[in-house]
Design a protein around this motif. Structure first.
Motif, PDB file in Angstrom:
ATOM      1  N   ALA A   1     -83.891 -28.776  -1.080  1.00 19.05           N
ATOM      2  CA  ALA A   1     -83.773 -30.239  -1.087  1.00 19.05           C
ATOM      3  C   ALA A   1     -84.535 -30.852  -2.267  1.00 19.05           C
ATOM      4  CB  ALA A   1     -84.281 -30.815   0.231  1.00 19.05           C
ATOM      5  N   VAL A   2     -85.693 -30.309  -2.602  1.00 21.90           N
ATOM      6  CA  VAL A   2     -86.466 -30.812  -3.742  1.00 21.90           C
ATOM      7  C   VAL A   2     -85.648 -30.675  -5.023  1.00 21.90           C
ATOM      8  CG1 VAL A   2     -88.452 -30.303  -5.243  1.00 21.90           C
ATOM      9  CG2 VAL A   2     -88.787 -30.554  -2.782  1.00 21.90           C
ATOM     10  N   GLU A   3     -85.070 -29.494  -5.235  1.00 20.50           N
ATOM     11  CA  GLU A   3     -84.254 -29.289  -6.440  1.00 20.50           C
ATOM     12  C   GLU A   3     -83.065 -30.248  -6.466  1.00 20.50           C
ATOM     13  OE1 GLU A   3     -82.798 -25.583  -8.002  1.00 20.50           O
ATOM     14  OE2 GLU A   3     -84.704 -24.584  -7.568  1.00 20.50           O
ATOM     15  N   PHE A   4     -82.455 -30.459  -5.318  1.00 18.32           N
ATOM     16  CA  PHE A   4     -81.314 -31.365  -5.247  1.00 18.32           C
ATOM     17  C   PHE A   4     -81.713 -32.792  -5.608  1.00 18.32           C
ATOM     18  CE2 PHE A   4     -78.551 -34.262  -2.838  1.00 18.32           C
ATOM     19  CZ  PHE A   4     -77.333 -33.942  -3.422  1.00 18.32           C
TER      20      PHE A   4
ATOM     21  N   VAL B   1     -80.040 -25.698  -6.290  1.00 16.30           N
ATOM     22  CA  VAL B   1     -79.276 -26.160  -7.448  1.00 16.30           C
ATOM     23  C   VAL B   1     -79.235 -25.078  -8.524  1.00 16.30           C
ATOM     24  CG1 VAL B   1     -79.249 -27.829  -9.348  1.00 16.30           C
ATOM     25  CG2 VAL B   1     -79.602 -28.616  -7.001  1.00 16.30           C
ATOM     26  N   CYS B   2     -80.329 -24.355  -8.713  1.00 12.95           N
ATOM     27  CA  CYS B   2     -80.351 -23.319  -9.742  1.00 12.95           C
ATOM     28  C   CYS B   2     -79.313 -22.234  -9.471  1.00 12.95           C
ATOM     29  CB  CYS B   2     -81.746 -22.718  -9.895  1.00 12.95           C
ATOM     30  SG  CYS B   2     -82.359 -21.822  -8.456  1.00 12.95           S
ATOM     31  N   ASP B   3     -78.909 -22.048  -8.227  1.00 15.28           N
ATOM     32  CA  ASP B   3     -77.909 -21.037  -7.890  1.00 15.28           C
ATOM     33  C   ASP B   3     -76.492 -21.455  -8.300  1.00 15.28           C
ATOM     34  OD1 ASP B   3     -79.761 -19.235  -6.657  1.00 15.28           O
ATOM     35  OD2 ASP B   3     -79.813 -20.585  -4.929  1.00 15.28           O
ATOM     36  N   LEU B   4     -76.293 -22.741  -8.552  1.00 14.55           N
ATOM     37  CA  LEU B   4     -74.977 -23.220  -8.978  1.00 14.55           C
ATOM     38  C   LEU B   4     -74.580 -22.663 -10.345  1.00 14.55           C
ATOM     39  CD1 LEU B   4     -75.168 -26.979  -7.927  1.00 14.55           C
ATOM     40  CD2 LEU B   4     -73.888 -25.137  -6.788  1.00 14.55           C
ATOM     41  N   GLU B   5     -75.559 -22.198 -11.118  1.00 12.21           N
ATOM     42  CA  GLU B   5     -75.263 -21.664 -12.448  1.00 12.21           C
ATOM     43  C   GLU B   5     -74.394 -20.416 -12.391  1.00 12.21           C
ATOM     44  OE1 GLU B   5     -78.753 -21.325 -14.862  1.00 12.21           O
ATOM     45  OE2 GLU B   5     -79.347 -23.395 -14.452  1.00 12.21           O
TER      46      GLU B   5
END
Length: 165
Positions: A136-139, A33-37
């Motif tokens: 998956a944890v971040e998601f 998710v952090c890569d979506l930035e």
């Protein structure tokens, strides 16, 4: 919007994940998710958004990304599957995730919150590698935040998830 936007964003997402993994010394690369930035900047180069306020285009793209994450979260993990995660945070668990947190560190969150294991393995298809588990944890955490079950404090490349209470 042409398919070039999707291809470009996919390449940017993968490149950001690779950059993050290389900085952490990881051999396995799985977008998180952090890569979506990294996507708002590449998206703005491909689409033109007209808004009443100049300079709000990035915020609009970020809102679209959050909405997409929430939609996929609700489709993939009905609330019944993640309900048991919330009490761990109500009891004081705080999760730190982000670009500067290694996959192994994020994957260890399953030890602190055993209720994460089922939803995480459902998302990874049984892949228990640290990179897949961290993704998956971040998601899951972001989905719980976007569905107003957890609080999120973001600062730079790091995010902290905690109880709403």
């Amino acid at each position: 919007v042409s398919v070039r936007l999707s291809v470009s964003n996919y390449e940017v997402l993968c490149a950001n994940a690779l950059r993050r993994a290389l900085r952490s010394g990881e051999k396995s690369v799985v977008p998180r998710v952090c890569d979506l930035e990294a996507l708002p900047a590449s998206t703005l180069g491909k689409v033109e958004i007209e808004s009443l306020d100049e300079g709000r285009e990035g915020g609009i793209i970020e809102g679209l990304l959050k909405s997409a994450v929430l939609t996929v979260f609700k489709d993939r993990l009905p609330f019944e599957r993640v309900r048991e995660i919330i009490p761990a945070f109500e009891e004081g668990i705080v999760a730190h995730v982000g670009e500067d947190v290694s996959s192994a560190e994020e994957a260890h969150l399953i030890d602190a919150v055993p209720a994460l294991k089922g939803p995480v393995l459902a998302l990874t298809g049984g892949d228990e590698s640290p990179a897949a588990v961290a993704s998956a944890v971040e998601f899951v955490l972001e989905g719980l935040h976007l569905s107003k079950r957890l609080n999120k404090d973001a600062s730079g490349a790091r995010a902290t998830y905690r109880s709403r209470g």
